[in-house]
Design a protein around this motif. Structure first.
Motif, PDB file in Angstrom:
ATOM      1  N   SER A  59       0.842  -1.187   0.000  1.00  0.00           N
ATOM      2  CA  SER A  59       0.000   0.000   0.000  1.00  0.00           C
ATOM      3  C   SER A  59       0.880   1.241   0.000  1.00  0.00           C
ATOM      4  CB  SER A  59      -0.914  -0.002   1.238  1.00  0.00           C
ATOM      5  OG  SER A  59      -1.737   1.148   1.267  1.00  0.00           O
ATOM      6  N   GLY A  60       0.308   2.361  -0.413  1.00  0.00           N
ATOM      7  CA  GLY A  60       1.040   3.615  -0.404  1.00  0.00           C
ATOM      8  C   GLY A  60       2.247   3.577  -1.329  1.00  0.00           C
ATOM      9  N   LEU A  61       3.353   4.150  -0.876  1.00  0.00           N
ATOM     10  CA  LEU A  61       4.553   4.229  -1.706  1.00  0.00           C
ATOM     11  C   LEU A  61       5.157   2.865  -2.001  1.00  0.00           C
ATOM     12  CD1 LEU A  61       6.219   7.380  -0.132  1.00  0.00           C
ATOM     13  CD2 LEU A  61       5.306   7.173  -2.454  1.00  0.00           C
ATOM     14  N   ALA A  62       4.709   1.825  -1.291  1.00  0.00           N
ATOM     15  CA  ALA A  62       5.208   0.481  -1.573  1.00  0.00           C
ATOM     16  C   ALA A  62       4.893   0.049  -2.999  1.00  0.00           C
ATOM     17  CB  ALA A  62       4.619  -0.523  -0.586  1.00  0.00           C
ATOM     18  N   VAL A  63       3.822   0.574  -3.587  1.00  0.00           N
ATOM     19  CA  VAL A  63       3.486   0.182  -4.961  1.00  0.00           C
ATOM     20  C   VAL A  63       4.473   0.790  -5.954  1.00  0.00           C
ATOM     21  CG1 VAL A  63       1.042  -0.065  -4.355  1.00  0.00           C
ATOM     22  CG2 VAL A  63       1.824   2.061  -5.372  1.00  0.00           C
ATOM     23  N   LEU A  64       4.970   1.999  -5.677  1.00  0.00           N
ATOM     24  CA  LEU A  64       6.006   2.590  -6.527  1.00  0.00           C
ATOM     25  C   LEU A  64       7.341   1.907  -6.299  1.00  0.00           C
ATOM     26  CD1 LEU A  64       5.252   6.422  -6.234  1.00  0.00           C
ATOM     27  CD2 LEU A  64       4.850   4.956  -8.210  1.00  0.00           C
ATOM     28  N   LEU A  65       7.604   1.555  -5.054  1.00  0.00           N
ATOM     29  CA  LEU A  65       8.847   0.873  -4.717  1.00  0.00           C
ATOM     30  C   LEU A  65       8.924  -0.476  -5.418  1.00  0.00           C
ATOM     31  CD1 LEU A  65      11.247   1.462  -2.690  1.00  0.00           C
ATOM     32  CD2 LEU A  65      10.099  -0.154  -1.181  1.00  0.00           C
ATOM     33  N   SER A  76      12.155   9.095   7.624  1.00  0.00           N
ATOM     34  CA  SER A  76      12.602   8.911   9.006  1.00  0.00           C
ATOM     35  C   SER A  76      12.296   7.530   9.560  1.00  0.00           C
ATOM     36  CB  SER A  76      11.952   9.977   9.911  1.00  0.00           C
ATOM     37  OG  SER A  76      10.541   9.891   9.860  1.00  0.00           O
ATOM     38  N   TYR A  77      11.680   6.650   8.732  1.00  0.00           N
ATOM     39  CA  TYR A  77      11.288   5.345   9.277  1.00  0.00           C
ATOM     40  C   TYR A  77      11.263   4.307   8.158  1.00  0.00           C
ATOM     41  CZ  TYR A  77       8.393   1.859  11.717  1.00  0.00           C
ATOM     42  OH  TYR A  77       7.915   0.715  12.293  1.00  0.00           O
ATOM     43  N   LEU A  78      12.005   3.212   8.352  1.00  0.00           N
ATOM     44  CA  LEU A  78      11.984   2.126   7.375  1.00  0.00           C
ATOM     45  C   LEU A  78      10.821   1.180   7.617  1.00  0.00           C
ATOM     46  CD1 LEU A  78      14.960   3.135   6.932  1.00  0.00           C
ATOM     47  CD2 LEU A  78      15.531   0.760   6.430  1.00  0.00           C
ATOM     48  N   GLY A  79      10.443   0.999   8.884  1.00  0.00           N
ATOM     49  CA  GLY A  79       9.316   0.137   9.209  1.00  0.00           C
ATOM     50  C   GLY A  79       9.581  -1.315   8.862  1.00  0.00           C
ATOM     51  N   ASN A  80       8.502  -2.019   8.530  1.00  0.00           N
ATOM     52  CA  ASN A  80       8.586  -3.439   8.213  1.00  0.00           C
ATOM     53  C   ASN A  80       8.557  -3.693   6.714  1.00  0.00           C
ATOM     54  OD1 ASN A  80       8.606  -4.281  10.948  1.00  0.00           O
ATOM     55  ND2 ASN A  80       6.398  -3.916  11.058  1.00  0.00           N
ATOM     56  N   ASN A  81       8.965  -2.697   5.927  1.00  0.00           N
ATOM     57  CA  ASN A  81       8.943  -2.826   4.480  1.00  0.00           C
ATOM     58  C   ASN A  81      10.211  -3.562   4.030  1.00  0.00           C
ATOM     59  OD1 ASN A  81       9.065  -2.375   1.654  1.00  0.00           O
ATOM     60  ND2 ASN A  81       7.776  -0.570   1.873  1.00  0.00           N
ATOM     61  N   HIS A  82      10.078  -4.860   3.816  1.00  0.00           N
ATOM     62  CA  HIS A  82      11.244  -5.683   3.492  1.00  0.00           C
ATOM     63  C   HIS A  82      11.826  -5.345   2.114  1.00  0.00           C
ATOM     64  CE1 HIS A  82      10.445  -7.942   7.084  1.00  0.00           C
ATOM     65  NE2 HIS A  82       9.239  -8.280   6.663  1.00  0.00           N
ATOM     66  N   GLU A  83      10.963  -4.962   1.167  1.00  0.00           N
ATOM     67  CA  GLU A  83      11.460  -4.609  -0.165  1.00  0.00           C
ATOM     68  C   GLU A  83      12.250  -3.313  -0.113  1.00  0.00           C
ATOM     69  OE1 GLU A  83      12.231  -4.634  -4.282  1.00  0.00           O
ATOM     70  OE2 GLU A  83      11.802  -6.178  -2.784  1.00  0.00           O
ATOM     71  N   PHE A  84      11.809  -2.385   0.706  1.00  0.00           N
ATOM     72  CA  PHE A  84      12.554  -1.137   0.917  1.00  0.00           C
ATOM     73  C   PHE A  84      13.955  -1.452   1.436  1.00  0.00           C
ATOM     74  CE2 PHE A  84      12.343   3.197   3.336  1.00  0.00           C
ATOM     75  CZ  PHE A  84      13.325   3.701   2.515  1.00  0.00           C
ATOM     76  N   ARG A  85      14.037  -2.295   2.455  1.00  0.00           N
ATOM     77  CA  ARG A  85      15.327  -2.669   3.036  1.00  0.00           C
ATOM     78  C   ARG A  85      16.195  -3.378   2.002  1.00  0.00           C
ATOM     79  NH1 ARG A  85      13.609  -4.716   7.512  1.00  0.00           N
ATOM     80  NH2 ARG A  85      13.393  -6.873   6.831  1.00  0.00           N
ATOM     81  N   ARG A  86      15.596  -4.271   1.207  1.00  0.00           N
ATOM     82  CA  ARG A  86      16.363  -5.018   0.216  1.00  0.00           C
ATOM     83  C   ARG A  86      16.972  -4.082  -0.823  1.00  0.00           C
ATOM     84  NH1 ARG A  86      16.712  -6.493  -4.613  1.00  0.00           N
ATOM     85  NH2 ARG A  86      14.841  -5.347  -5.214  1.00  0.00           N
ATOM     86  N   GLN A  87      16.152  -3.164  -1.371  1.00  0.00           N
ATOM     87  CA  GLN A  87      16.650  -2.255  -2.396  1.00  0.00           C
ATOM     88  C   GLN A  87      17.734  -1.336  -1.845  1.00  0.00           C
ATOM     89  OE1 GLN A  87      13.807  -0.177  -4.833  1.00  0.00           O
ATOM     90  NE2 GLN A  87      12.375  -1.903  -4.892  1.00  0.00           N
ATOM     91  N   TYR A  88      17.567  -0.902  -0.608  1.00  0.00           N
ATOM     92  CA  TYR A  88      18.556  -0.012   0.004  1.00  0.00           C
ATOM     93  C   TYR A  88      19.893  -0.726   0.183  1.00  0.00           C
ATOM     94  CZ  TYR A  88      20.805   2.603   3.827  1.00  0.00           C
ATOM     95  OH  TYR A  88      21.697   3.281   4.620  1.00  0.00           O
ATOM     96  N   LEU A  89      19.869  -1.920   0.741  1.00  0.00           N
ATOM     97  CA  LEU A  89      21.114  -2.653   0.977  1.00  0.00           C
ATOM     98  C   LEU A  89      21.758  -3.131  -0.318  1.00  0.00           C
ATOM     99  CD1 LEU A  89      20.087  -4.741   4.132  1.00  0.00           C
ATOM    100  CD2 LEU A  89      21.492  -2.668   4.036  1.00  0.00           C
ATOM    101  N   ALA A  90      20.938  -3.320  -1.362  1.00  0.00           N
ATOM    102  CA  ALA A  90      21.470  -3.751  -2.653  1.00  0.00           C
ATOM    103  C   ALA A  90      22.002  -2.590  -3.480  1.00  0.00           C
ATOM    104  CB  ALA A  90      20.388  -4.495  -3.435  1.00  0.00           C
ATOM    105  N   GLY A  91      21.862  -1.374  -2.990  1.00  0.00           N
ATOM    106  CA  GLY A  91      22.351  -0.214  -3.726  1.00  0.00           C
ATOM    107  C   GLY A  91      21.440   0.220  -4.855  1.00  0.00           C
ATOM    108  N   GLU A  92      20.173  -0.216  -4.820  1.00  0.00           N
ATOM    109  CA  GLU A  92      19.238   0.124  -5.888  1.00  0.00           C
ATOM    110  C   GLU A  92      18.562   1.473  -5.667  1.00  0.00           C
ATOM    111  OE1 GLU A  92      16.533  -3.121  -6.326  1.00  0.00           O
ATOM    112  OE2 GLU A  92      18.135  -4.610  -6.530  1.00  0.00           O
TER     113      GLU A  92
END
Length: 260
Positions: A59-65, A76-92
């Protein structure tokens, strides 16, 4: 003065690749889901997003992500968004993580024309001293780090300089709005929505209930229409599309035995 637009797709049609977006909401509360989906369907990519978090539960920005449309996030918050964390750590994608109160004030400052301000939040940490990983290289290293910020002393205390934020567009969600763009936010949806709206050069508001000018009590208006350029009235189905991120219920107590 009538700022209404017939559809969300029309309201965001000029959002192009590389645009910066200030997006209201906190978790799943007060998120402009219909406008975000319209941005996704419009095809814009390499977006720079400023928002408290980056969506959750598809939901929300997760659909663009998930669609790979976001290049940079200021939040200010990563939350429980696993795809957000994955893209960040992968340098995407690039992430500028800042204190939540600082994010709120940077949006407000940008909206009222204040280019920068001093705050005690972050003094003595990497927020001020630099070195926070903005972008990883995908191999366990850091490709881009946050820079050192100016620190000054006032009345014996240290403060760090933070810049105000202005974005090309802002997307917000309101419970009511009139055709002039005056908005009312419901309960906790009044978190980042007014601040995001102020920070946008072009602000688009989706409203659950569209009313005529004069129907809103001026004392109840949370954001005046001067900050809003476009208003989209949601359908009843869109207005009712509200998810719960973490459902918590109380156990029903056993009935008490009644003695005669």
């Amino acid at each position: 003065m009538d700022k209404t637009v017939d559809s969300a797709a029309e309201a965001v049609a000029d959002i192009r690749d590389g645009a910066s977006l200030a997006v209201g909401g906190f978790g799943l509360s007060g998120v402009p889901n219909t406008l975000i989906r319209a941005v996704r369907d419009g095809g814009a990519t390499a977006l720079h997003v400023v928002s408290n978090n980056c969506g959750a539960m598809d939901s929300g920005l997760a659909v663009l992500l998930a669609a790979g449309r976001i290049a940079r996030v200021t939040g200010s918050y990563l939350g429980n968004n696993h795809e957000f964390r994955r893209q960040y750590l992968a340098g995407e994608l690039e992430l500028e993580l800042i204190p939540q109160g600082t994010l709120a004030e940077r949006l407000r400052a940008g909206g009222v024309g204040i280019p920068a301000f001093y705050t005690p939040a972050g003094v003595g940490t990497q927020v001020a001293e630099g070195g926070l990983p903005w972008r990883h290289d995908g191999e366990g290293g850091v490709a881009v780090m946050s820079p050192r910020k100016e620190v000054r002393s006032f009345d014996g205390a240290e403060y760090v300089l933070e810049r105000g934020i202005r974005c090309d567009f802002a997307l917000v969600h309101a419970v009511r709005g009139d055709r002039h763009g005056n908005l009312v936010f419901a309960k906790s949806a009044r978190n980042f929505n007014p601040l995001a709206a102020m920070a946008g050069r072009v602000t688009v508001a989706e409203v659950e209930e569209l009313v005529e000018p004069g129907d809103l009590d001026p004392d109840h208006v949370h954001l005046p229409g001067i900050f809003v350029q476009r208003v989209v009235a949601l359908s009843p189905w869109e207005a009712a599309d509200k998810q719960i991120e973490i459902r918590t219920v109380r156990a029903v107590p056993a009935p008490r035995e009644v003695r005669a």
